[in-house]
Design an enzyme around this catalytic site. Structure first.
Site, PDB file in Angstrom:
ATOM      1  N   CYS A 103       0.293   3.396   2.994  1.00  0.00           N
ATOM      2  CA  CYS A 103       0.942   2.964   4.263  1.00  0.00           C
ATOM      3  C   CYS A 103       2.400   3.236   4.252  1.00  0.00           C
ATOM      4  O   CYS A 103       2.826   3.643   5.227  1.00  0.00           O
ATOM      5  CB  CYS A 103       0.799   1.350   4.140  1.00  0.00           C
TER       6      CYS A 103
ATOM      7  N   CYS B   1       0.792  -1.257  -0.068  1.00  0.00           N
ATOM      8  CA  CYS B   1      -0.019  -0.121   0.146  1.00  0.00           C
ATOM      9  C   CYS B   1       0.978   1.330  -0.067  1.00  0.00           C
ATOM     10  O   CYS B   1       1.661   1.430   0.871  1.00  0.00           O
ATOM     11  CB  CYS B   1      -0.880  -0.069   1.327  1.00  0.00           C
TER      12      CYS B   1
END
Length: 437
Positions: free
Chosen positions: A68, A65
């Protein structure tokens, strides 16, 4: 001491240790090295960690991600500052893509998902993600349910520290007990305080002329509302519930979650582009209408900002905009007969007429359109979609051959709850399972 008594002593100690293992909570079964760094958790120690600390802030992430990856260094910066507080906040993270059982238990539907566990109880975190603002925000998150303010400067510091992500309620001249129960109930949605001492200057600043008074403040929208009483529980609760959202709410993936907690019908306006000057003028008219019609939530979205969401309400590039509908927050929306679009001069009167006609029942109820299918087709192309549908049908037929009756599927679905497939697609990276910064 004889070997007999030594043996008995060893047996007793072992027995006591076994009892401890059984009756002492997991907090004592795991040791966590708290050195100002982000804890990396897994399935073996996750439950122990959230039980071991009064306040633990958890990043449910996925290694692939992008959001993230950008968040990770911010958490690294915030961790030592938060762990050094009088009431420390521990920052931890867990690979929710790998540890799917944990992700399922805590209803993780995108990455990153952030939650703060207070004495083991999770609350969604919707605040800022930059390290300095995150630290500032969480300091207030672990503050008392109702903060007592003793001076003008204390009021100013409280408002500044609370930030702009959530509404702020300040009870001027109120006792803490007047809002304490409601503060506990709505803590995840707002900040609460009572001001014991304040000057006329503060009264002028917040535009109220007597006390006791309860102020609802939305700094991010430059909105405030004053409640003068009666300060009965039901009346105060109604005021708080009506002011958890701003008068006009822009539709985003995050604000949709807030709408799920509100039971009012949503008067939704769809613009071509919500940033245009004409749209901003219209939003001011909506704000005035919202102030006089508190039984509704007033929200808006731009077709250019979130096309797939707008298309679910039968809006396309050729639709005459702005268009207003009344949405129940789930799958049903109503077009108001004679007020399908708001055009020309005196738009304020047209908004009033729209609401009058809705109350009179002059509506056509409709179901949200299959905009996710449209999004998928635009992404892959018609031919690819047909191939996927064909392959799915073949697999389904093979799986059901020989069974006496087909499996019954659950056709109910939250149209905006992303679990890998949904009836309404979110914009940009949200389609990949990532959550917007």
């Amino acid at each position: 001491m004889s070997s007999y008594y030594v043996l008995r002593l060893i047996i007793i100690i072992a027995a006591l240790n076994c009892i401890n293992i059984i009756i002492i909570p997991p907090i004592y079964c795991h040791e966590f090295d708290i050195n100002g760094k982000v804890l990396e958790l897994d399935e073996s120690n996750f439950e122990a960690a959230i039980s071991a600390f009064d306040f633990i802030f958890v990043d449910f992430y996925a290694p692939w991600c992008g959001h993230c990856k950008r968040l990770s260094p911010e958490l690294d910066k915030a961790a030592p500052l938060l762990s050094g507080l009088k009431k420390p906040v521990v920052i931890a993270k867990i690979d929710a893509d790998k540890y799917s059982r944990i992700a399922s238990k805590y209803e993780i539907d995108g990455f990153p998902t952030l939650k703060i566990f207070m004495n083991g109880v999770p609350t969604d975190y919707r605040g800022p993600r930059k390290s300095d603002m995150l630290v500032r925000y969480l300091k207030k998150f672990v503050a008392p349910d109702v903060t007592v303010l003793e001076s003008d400067s204390g009021i100013t510091e409280f408002v500044e520290s609370a930030g702009t992500s959530f509404p702020i309620f300040i009870g001027f001249g109120l006792e803490e007990s007047a809002i304490s129960n409601l503060a506990v109930r709505f803590k995840k949605n707002a900040w609460f305080s009572v001001a014991k001492d304040f000057s006329e200057k503060t009264m002028n600043l917040y535009d109220f002329d007597k006390a006791p008074a309860l102020l609802a403040l939305h700094p991010n929208f430059n909105e405030q509302t004053i409640f003068y009483g009666l300060f009965e529980d039901k009346l105060v609760e109604e005021f708080i519930k009506q002011n958890l959202l701003p008068l006009t709410l822009p539709i985003t993936s995050e604000s949709l979650k807030l709408l799920k907690d509100d039971k009012r019908n949503i008067v939704l306006t769809i613009f071509e582009d919500e940033t245009h000057y004409e749209s901003k003028k219209f939003i001011k008219l909506l704000r005035a209408a919202a102030s006089a019609n508190r039984e509704f939530v007033f929200a808006y979205v731009g077709f250019n900002q979130w096309q797939d969401f707008a298309e679910a309400f039968e809006v396309g590039r050729k639709t005459s905009l702005p268009k207003m509908v009344v949405w129940d927050g789930n799958e049903i929306f109503s077009s108001v007969i004679g007020s399908e679009s708001i055009q020309g001069e005196d738009q304020g009167s047209q908004i009033t007429l729209f609401l009058e006609r809705f109350r009179e029942g002059k509506v056509i109820e409709k179901t949200l359109g299959p905009s996710f299918t449209g999004y998928l087709m635009s992404l892959l192309g018609m031919r690819t979609v047909y191939i996927l549908i064909f392959l799915f049908a073949v697999v389904f037929l093979i799986a059901t051959i020989g069974k006496e009756e087909p499996l019954a599927g659950d056709n109910t679905r939250d149209p905006f709850h992303y679990t890998g497939s949904t009836s309404v697609a979110e914009p940009d990276s949200r389609m990949s399972g990532e959550k917007e910064d």
